[in-house]
Write a protein that holds these residues in place. Structure first.
Motif, PDB file in Angstrom:
ATOM      1  N   UNK A   1       0.796  -1.231   0.000  1.00  0.00           N
ATOM      2  CA  UNK A   1       0.000   0.000   0.000  1.00  0.00           C
ATOM      3  C   UNK A   1       0.831   1.286   0.000  1.00  0.00           C
ATOM      4  N   UNK A   2       2.072   1.204   0.412  1.00  0.00           N
ATOM      5  CA  UNK A   2       2.937   2.386   0.426  1.00  0.00           C
ATOM      6  C   UNK A   2       3.497   2.728  -0.961  1.00  0.00           C
ATOM      7  N   UNK A   3       3.346   1.823  -1.911  1.00  0.00           N
ATOM      8  CA  UNK A   3       3.854   2.083  -3.264  1.00  0.00           C
ATOM      9  C   UNK A   3       2.978   3.122  -3.953  1.00  0.00           C
ATOM     10  N   UNK A   4       3.630   4.017  -4.665  1.00  0.00           N
ATOM     11  CA  UNK A   4       2.891   4.986  -5.468  1.00  0.00           C
ATOM     12  C   UNK A   4       2.509   4.309  -6.776  1.00  0.00           C
ATOM     13  N   UNK A   5       1.252   4.426  -7.159  1.00  0.00           N
ATOM     14  CA  UNK A   5       0.795   3.867  -8.429  1.00  0.00           C
ATOM     15  C   UNK A   5       0.381   5.022  -9.331  1.00  0.00           C
ATOM     16  N   UNK A   6       1.017   5.098 -10.473  1.00  0.00           N
ATOM     17  CA  UNK A   6       0.719   6.110 -11.482  1.00  0.00           C
ATOM     18  C   UNK A   6      -0.233   5.487 -12.502  1.00  0.00           C
ATOM     19  N   UNK A   7      -1.474   5.884 -12.478  1.00  0.00           N
ATOM     20  CA  UNK A   7      -2.470   5.400 -13.437  1.00  0.00           C
ATOM     21  C   UNK A   7      -2.450   6.348 -14.634  1.00  0.00           C
ATOM     22  N   UNK A   8      -1.643   6.046 -15.610  1.00  0.00           N
ATOM     23  CA  UNK A   8      -1.451   6.967 -16.722  1.00  0.00           C
ATOM     24  C   UNK A   8      -2.743   7.271 -17.466  1.00  0.00           C
ATOM     25  N   UNK A   9      -3.651   6.295 -17.564  1.00  0.00           N
ATOM     26  CA  UNK A   9      -4.911   6.539 -18.280  1.00  0.00           C
ATOM     27  C   UNK A   9      -5.773   7.580 -17.572  1.00  0.00           C
ATOM     28  N   UNK A  10      -5.667   7.675 -16.267  1.00  0.00           N
ATOM     29  CA  UNK A  10      -6.417   8.688 -15.510  1.00  0.00           C
ATOM     30  C   UNK A  10      -5.687  10.034 -15.522  1.00  0.00           C
TER      31      UNK A  10
ATOM     32  N   UNK B   1      -0.164 -13.362 -10.476  1.00  0.00           N
ATOM     33  CA  UNK B   1       0.804 -12.485 -11.139  1.00  0.00           C
ATOM     34  C   UNK B   1       1.276 -11.409 -10.161  1.00  0.00           C
ATOM     35  N   UNK B   2       0.336 -10.754  -9.490  1.00  0.00           N
ATOM     36  CA  UNK B   2       0.692  -9.704  -8.529  1.00  0.00           C
ATOM     37  C   UNK B   2       1.583 -10.256  -7.424  1.00  0.00           C
ATOM     38  N   UNK B   3       1.273 -11.449  -6.956  1.00  0.00           N
ATOM     39  CA  UNK B   3       2.098 -12.071  -5.920  1.00  0.00           C
ATOM     40  C   UNK B   3       3.521 -12.316  -6.427  1.00  0.00           C
ATOM     41  N   UNK B   4       3.661 -12.698  -7.673  1.00  0.00           N
ATOM     42  CA  UNK B   4       4.991 -12.918  -8.255  1.00  0.00           C
ATOM     43  C   UNK B   4       5.768 -11.599  -8.347  1.00  0.00           C
ATOM     44  N   UNK B   5       5.074 -10.515  -8.666  1.00  0.00           N
ATOM     45  CA  UNK B   5       5.728  -9.204  -8.706  1.00  0.00           C
ATOM     46  C   UNK B   5       6.252  -8.846  -7.321  1.00  0.00           C
ATOM     47  N   UNK B   6       5.416  -9.043  -6.312  1.00  0.00           N
ATOM     48  CA  UNK B   6       5.831  -8.732  -4.945  1.00  0.00           C
ATOM     49  C   UNK B   6       6.995  -9.628  -4.515  1.00  0.00           C
ATOM     50  N   UNK B   7       6.941 -10.900  -4.875  1.00  0.00           N
ATOM     51  CA  UNK B   7       8.063 -11.803  -4.568  1.00  0.00           C
ATOM     52  C   UNK B   7       9.352 -11.315  -5.198  1.00  0.00           C
TER      53      UNK B   7
ATOM     54  N   UNK C   1      20.927   3.490 -10.985  1.00  0.00           N
ATOM     55  CA  UNK C   1      20.830   2.589  -9.841  1.00  0.00           C
ATOM     56  C   UNK C   1      19.428   2.155  -9.476  1.00  0.00           C
ATOM     57  N   UNK C   2      18.419   2.764 -10.076  1.00  0.00           N
ATOM     58  CA  UNK C   2      17.043   2.341  -9.791  1.00  0.00           C
ATOM     59  C   UNK C   2      16.797   0.990 -10.455  1.00  0.00           C
ATOM     60  N   UNK C   3      15.967   0.205  -9.843  1.00  0.00           N
ATOM     61  CA  UNK C   3      15.686  -1.139 -10.344  1.00  0.00           C
ATOM     62  C   UNK C   3      14.375  -1.124 -11.119  1.00  0.00           C
ATOM     63  N   UNK C   4      14.336  -1.875 -12.213  1.00  0.00           N
ATOM     64  CA  UNK C   4      13.145  -1.930 -13.060  1.00  0.00           C
ATOM     65  C   UNK C   4      12.640  -3.352 -13.188  1.00  0.00           C
ATOM     66  N   UNK C   5      11.338  -3.506 -12.962  1.00  0.00           N
ATOM     67  CA  UNK C   5      10.624  -4.760 -13.187  1.00  0.00           C
ATOM     68  C   UNK C   5       9.586  -4.498 -14.276  1.00  0.00           C
ATOM     69  N   UNK C   6       9.539  -5.354 -15.260  1.00  0.00           N
ATOM     70  CA  UNK C   6       8.511  -5.277 -16.294  1.00  0.00           C
ATOM     71  C   UNK C   6       7.445  -6.307 -15.947  1.00  0.00           C
TER      72      UNK C   6
ATOM     73  N   UNK D   1      11.052   0.568  -9.822  1.00  0.00           N
ATOM     74  CA  UNK D   1       9.989   0.918 -10.755  1.00  0.00           C
ATOM     75  C   UNK D   1       9.404  -0.370 -11.313  1.00  0.00           C
ATOM     76  N   UNK D   2       8.084  -0.401 -11.406  1.00  0.00           N
ATOM     77  CA  UNK D   2       7.390  -1.522 -12.034  1.00  0.00           C
ATOM     78  C   UNK D   2       6.564  -0.938 -13.179  1.00  0.00           C
TER      79      UNK D   2
END
Length: 181
Positions: A27-36, A170-176, A96-101, A58-59
């Protein structure tokens, strides 16, 4: 920071479910909803850069559209990742920032094989993002992929339930993956 690149999230099942689950789990993650935020494609560059500067991980969450990321996510990157800020001799704000696709496709993964209908593996479609990551001195740490989440499956209650369940997985795998960093 999670960047939702879906262009019409309110009409999504998989990406919407993934983002809802991610919000519950982190819940502390910022989510950018680009469509909104940017349905008009007019990106607030400074605001987005400030958000990115605060983030360590970054995800990019998106459905594959026409073998690529959605146009809104591409536009966001084109505008936000500016020479002198994200790359170039003075551009080190993403260093140095990490990226997950994190991506989804309507078609089954079997189609994303060299001998499949698409002719390429899903990883090959990620090369532009990974190259951008490298250019910006970010660390690409991997991807999470869920297939067979087609709009056509929504009319069948069992297939719809399967999409929702696999999207939650899928979401659980991202968090893992995040937790390994």
């Amino acid at each position: 920071m999670i960047i939702s690149g879906h262009t019409d999230l309110k009409n999504s099942v998989a990406n919407k479910t993934i983002l809802e689950e991610l919000h519950k789990m982190i819940p502390h993650a910022e989510i950018d909803y680009l469509d909104c935020l940017y349905s008009d494609f007019q990106i607030d560059i400074k605001k987005e850069q400030q958000k990115l500067e605060k983030a360590d991980i970054l995800v990019f969450q998106f459905p594959v559209f026409w073998y690529s990321m959605p146009s809104l996510l591409a536009r966001w990157m084109e505008e936000t990742f500016q020479h002198g800020w994200s790359h170039g001799s003075t551009g080190d704000k993403l260093k140095g920032k990490k990226l997950i696709i994190s991506l989804t496709t309507g078609a089954p993964k079997e189609m994303y094989q060299h001998d499949g209908a698409m002719g390429f593996e899903i990883e090959e479609y990620l090369s532009a993002i990974i190259s951008t990551c490298k250019l910006c001195q970010m660390e690409y740490v991997g991807y999470v992929y869920t297939d067979k989440v087609s709009y056509a499956s929504r009319n069948d209650p069992k297939l719809l339930e399967d999409i929702v369940n696999r999207s939650k997985e899928h979401a659980h795998k991202v968090v893992e993956l995040i937790n390994t960093l």
